[in-house]
Design an enzyme around this catalytic site. Structure first.
Site, PDB file in Angstrom:
ATOM      1  N   GLY A  62       0.869  -1.308  -0.031  1.00 37.30           N
ATOM      2  CA  GLY A  62      -0.022  -0.003  -0.044  1.00 37.30           C
ATOM      3  C   GLY A  62       0.997   1.311  -0.049  1.00 37.30           C
ATOM      4  O   GLY A  62       0.627   2.194   0.617  1.00 37.30           O
ATOM      5  N   GLY A  93      -0.448   4.829  -0.773  1.00 39.88           N
ATOM      6  CA  GLY A  93      -1.471   5.439  -0.298  1.00 39.88           C
ATOM      7  C   GLY A  93      -0.991   6.654   0.673  1.00 39.88           C
ATOM      8  O   GLY A  93       0.029   6.991   0.777  1.00 39.88           O
ATOM      9  N   LEU A 150      -0.406   7.558   3.659  1.00 41.53           N
ATOM     10  CA  LEU A 150       0.731   7.251   4.674  1.00 41.53           C
ATOM     11  C   LEU A 150       1.957   6.558   3.962  1.00 41.53           C
ATOM     12  O   LEU A 150       3.101   6.894   4.200  1.00 41.53           O
ATOM     13  CB  LEU A 150       0.284   6.594   5.987  1.00 41.53           C
ATOM     14  CG  LEU A 150       1.336   6.031   6.955  1.00 41.53           C
ATOM     15  CD1 LEU A 150       1.703   7.349   7.856  1.00 41.53           C
ATOM     16  CD2 LEU A 150       0.701   5.014   7.945  1.00 41.53           C
ATOM     17  N   ASP A 160       2.358  -1.859  -4.270  1.00 39.77           N
ATOM     18  CA  ASP A 160       0.897  -1.497  -4.358  1.00 39.77           C
ATOM     19  C   ASP A 160       0.083  -2.190  -5.283  1.00 39.77           C
ATOM     20  O   ASP A 160       0.984  -2.784  -6.335  1.00 39.77           O
ATOM     21  CB  ASP A 160       0.855   0.346  -4.780  1.00 39.77           C
ATOM     22  CG  ASP A 160      -0.269   0.702  -4.088  1.00 39.77           C
ATOM     23  OD1 ASP A 160      -0.450   1.329  -2.855  1.00 39.77           O
ATOM     24  OD2 ASP A 160      -1.536   0.528  -4.738  1.00 39.77           O
ATOM     25  N   ILE A 161      -1.095  -2.176  -5.218  1.00 37.39           N
ATOM     26  CA  ILE A 161      -1.737  -3.047  -6.151  1.00 37.39           C
ATOM     27  C   ILE A 161      -1.878  -2.327  -7.594  1.00 37.39           C
ATOM     28  O   ILE A 161      -2.232  -3.086  -8.582  1.00 37.39           O
ATOM     29  CB  ILE A 161      -3.247  -3.276  -5.811  1.00 37.39           C
ATOM     30  CG1 ILE A 161      -4.231  -4.361  -6.377  1.00 37.39           C
ATOM     31  CG2 ILE A 161      -3.914  -1.958  -5.718  1.00 37.39           C
ATOM     32  CD1 ILE A 161      -5.022  -4.934  -5.684  1.00 37.39           C
ATOM     33  N   ASP A 166      -0.584  -7.494  -5.261  1.00 43.67           N
ATOM     34  CA  ASP A 166      -1.953  -7.808  -4.529  1.00 43.67           C
ATOM     35  C   ASP A 166      -1.625  -8.500  -3.409  1.00 43.67           C
ATOM     36  O   ASP A 166      -1.249  -9.795  -3.512  1.00 43.67           O
ATOM     37  CB  ASP A 166      -2.775  -8.328  -5.959  1.00 43.67           C
ATOM     38  CG  ASP A 166      -4.410  -8.565  -5.083  1.00 43.67           C
ATOM     39  OD1 ASP A 166      -4.313  -8.314  -3.938  1.00 43.67           O
ATOM     40  OD2 ASP A 166      -5.151  -9.039  -5.811  1.00 43.67           O
ATOM     41  N   TYR A 190     -14.367  -1.233   8.512  1.00 47.03           N
ATOM     42  CA  TYR A 190     -12.762  -0.854   8.867  1.00 47.03           C
ATOM     43  C   TYR A 190     -12.433  -1.143  10.179  1.00 47.03           C
ATOM     44  O   TYR A 190     -11.462  -1.797  10.652  1.00 47.03           O
ATOM     45  CB  TYR A 190     -12.574   0.764   8.274  1.00 47.03           C
ATOM     46  CG  TYR A 190     -11.391   0.924   8.522  1.00 47.03           C
ATOM     47  CD1 TYR A 190     -10.367   0.758   8.042  1.00 47.03           C
ATOM     48  CD2 TYR A 190     -11.204   2.358   9.385  1.00 47.03           C
ATOM     49  CE1 TYR A 190      -9.153   1.493   8.267  1.00 47.03           C
ATOM     50  CE2 TYR A 190     -10.019   2.964   9.591  1.00 47.03           C
ATOM     51  CZ  TYR A 190      -8.729   2.451   9.141  1.00 47.03           C
ATOM     52  OH  TYR A 190      -7.813   2.964   9.360  1.00 47.03           O
ATOM     53  N   LYS A 207      -9.954  -3.700  11.965  1.00 48.88           N
ATOM     54  CA  LYS A 207      -8.729  -3.149  12.885  1.00 48.88           C
ATOM     55  C   LYS A 207      -8.686  -3.986  14.366  1.00 48.88           C
ATOM     56  O   LYS A 207      -7.498  -4.098  14.792  1.00 48.88           O
ATOM     57  CB  LYS A 207      -8.565  -1.581  12.972  1.00 48.88           C
ATOM     58  CG  LYS A 207      -8.377  -1.064  11.683  1.00 48.88           C
ATOM     59  CD  LYS A 207      -6.898  -1.557  11.001  1.00 48.88           C
ATOM     60  CE  LYS A 207      -6.546  -0.639   9.869  1.00 48.88           C
ATOM     61  NZ  LYS A 207      -5.436  -1.203   9.259  1.00 48.88           N
ATOM     62  N   ILE A 263      -4.640  11.585   9.795  1.00 49.34           N
ATOM     63  CA  ILE A 263      -3.452  12.031   9.440  1.00 49.34           C
ATOM     64  C   ILE A 263      -3.827  13.234   8.289  1.00 49.34           C
ATOM     65  O   ILE A 263      -4.362  13.168   7.336  1.00 49.34           O
ATOM     66  CB  ILE A 263      -2.737  10.690   8.907  1.00 49.34           C
ATOM     67  CG1 ILE A 263      -2.415  10.030   9.667  1.00 49.34           C
ATOM     68  CG2 ILE A 263      -1.208  11.363   8.244  1.00 49.34           C
ATOM     69  CD1 ILE A 263      -1.668   8.718   9.277  1.00 49.34           C
TER      70      ILE A 263
HETATM   71  N1  SER Z   1      -8.408   8.379   8.829  1.00 52.56           N
HETATM   72  C1  SER Z   1      -8.996   7.131   9.350  1.00 52.56           C
HETATM   73  C2  SER Z   1     -10.308   7.085   8.720  1.00 52.56           C
HETATM   74  O1  SER Z   1     -10.967   8.195   8.593  1.00 52.56           O
HETATM   75  C3  SER Z   1      -8.942   6.723  10.501  1.00 52.56           C
HETATM   76  O2  SER Z   1      -8.151   5.785  10.725  1.00 52.56           O
HETATM   77  O3  SER Z   1     -10.984   6.231   8.220  1.00 52.56           O
END
Ligand code: SER
Length: 322
Positions: free
Chosen positions: A10, A13, A15, A36-37, A51, A141, A145, A171
């Site tokens: 990834g 992305g 980050l 990355d994919i 992938d 999501y 996690k 972020i």
């Molecule tokens: N920035 C992320 C989101 O909004 C939070 O981990 O999904």
């Protein structure tokens, strides 16, 4: 350090881009392999299309480059994930299992797994949310996690895999656009401000969320990964506090530079996700175990974001920045 070979999944992305560059700066371009994919150019290090659903492809890269560490960043974020819950679960969890299994079988030295404030739900106190509290996430999501945190702890206890993890807040960075998170507004708003556009904010003006500037997020990641193994007492994922603010506060900060900046509020489904998240988190374990301290305030972030985006779009930097 020069013997390290670090794979990032990834890497394209929000980050991944910046972390890849930071790892190149620290370890040298031949020690970092971005993947990355999708095909992505402009990395100053080798790049592989990967992938992470495909175990054989992960193994091939591990053996080809003699990988010693993996940063497994590939995932679907909170808001985008709600459009396709089962696919999100599959991507976030299957790819993690694949990386964990490959890491176990090839005796990797270290792994990094990003977690998130999305692990929290309505059951957790909202202010200074404790590290250890009941987790009832509202998004797929977040569920992925929470499960990921449990699995990395399991691989650590059962197989001794040195996996480390942070629960990132939203972020904020200028290098890339975020991809489908609930906290994305805090990046998008700066792009509108420098272009003199009215910003349509999908989060209510007084909804406080935890955020972090990209430089602090990268530094936290590297400090965690470079800390001596015995200092890493928490093998699920560390709470990480940068700063906390509501949309109306970021608007105020931006108006110090663009006094006529306009915002309209049109909350959408992302508001109900934000409503289940903390306003701030208690990161005292990160502070104690590996010395975490954030550096960037909201006004620092505004200066950085506005300056960098004005360069990017070739716009005049407001006089307040000079
Ligand atoms: N920035 C992320 C989101 O909004 C939070 O981990 O999904």
């Amino acid at each position: 350090m020069e013997n390290e070979k670090i794979l990032i999944t990834g890497a394209g992305g929000q980050l991944g881009r910046v972390l890849t560059q930071a790892l190149i700066d620290n370890y040298g371009p031949q020690s970092v392999i971005a993947s990355d994919i999708l095909p992505i150019s402009n990395f100053d290090c080798p790049f592989e299309i990967l992938d992470a659903h495909n175990v054989a492809d992960i193994n091939k890269i591990i053996h080809q480059y003699k990988i010693t560490q993996i940063y497994h960043l590939a995932a679907i974020l909170s808001a985008k994930g709600e459009n396709n819950p089962l696919a999100t679960w599959d991507i976030n969890i299957t790819t993690l299992f694949n990386v964990l299994e490959c890491a176990k079988d090839s005796n990797l030295k270290k792994l990094f797994f990003p977690s998130s404030i999305a692990v929290y739900g309505t059951a957790a106190p909202k202010i200074n949310t404790p590290q250890h509290v009941f987790l009832n996430p509202s998004t797929v999501y977040g569920m992925s996690k929470v499960a990921g945190e449990q699995w990395i702890q399991y691989y650590y206890s059962k197989y001794g895999l040195d996996i480390r993890s942070l629960r990132y807040p939203g972020i904020i960075g200028h290098q890339t656009m975020p991809g489908g998170g609930t906290t994305d507004y805090a990046v998008d708003i700066y792009h509108s401000a420098v272009k003199n556009k009215t910003f349509v904010c999908y989060i209510k003006e007084d909804t406080v969320l935890p955020m972090i500037y990209i430089d602090d997020a990268i530094r936290a990641t590297l400090e965690l990964m470079e800390a001596p193994k015995e200092n890493i007492k928490l093998r699920s994922s560390y709470n990480l506090q940068g700063l906390s603010f509501a949309p109306k506060e970021i608007v105020e900060s931006i108006r110090q530079h663009y006094p006529h900046f306009e915002v309209v509020y049109q909350p959408d489904f992302r508001q109900s996700i934000a409503d289940t998240w903390p306003q701030s988190v208690d990161d005292s374990e990160a502070r104690q175990d590996w010395g975490w301290r954030p550096h960037f305030s909201l006004d620092d972030i505004s200066v950085e974001m506005i300056t960098q985006l004005c360069y990017r779009y070739e716009l005049n930097i407001p006089l307040t920045q000079l």
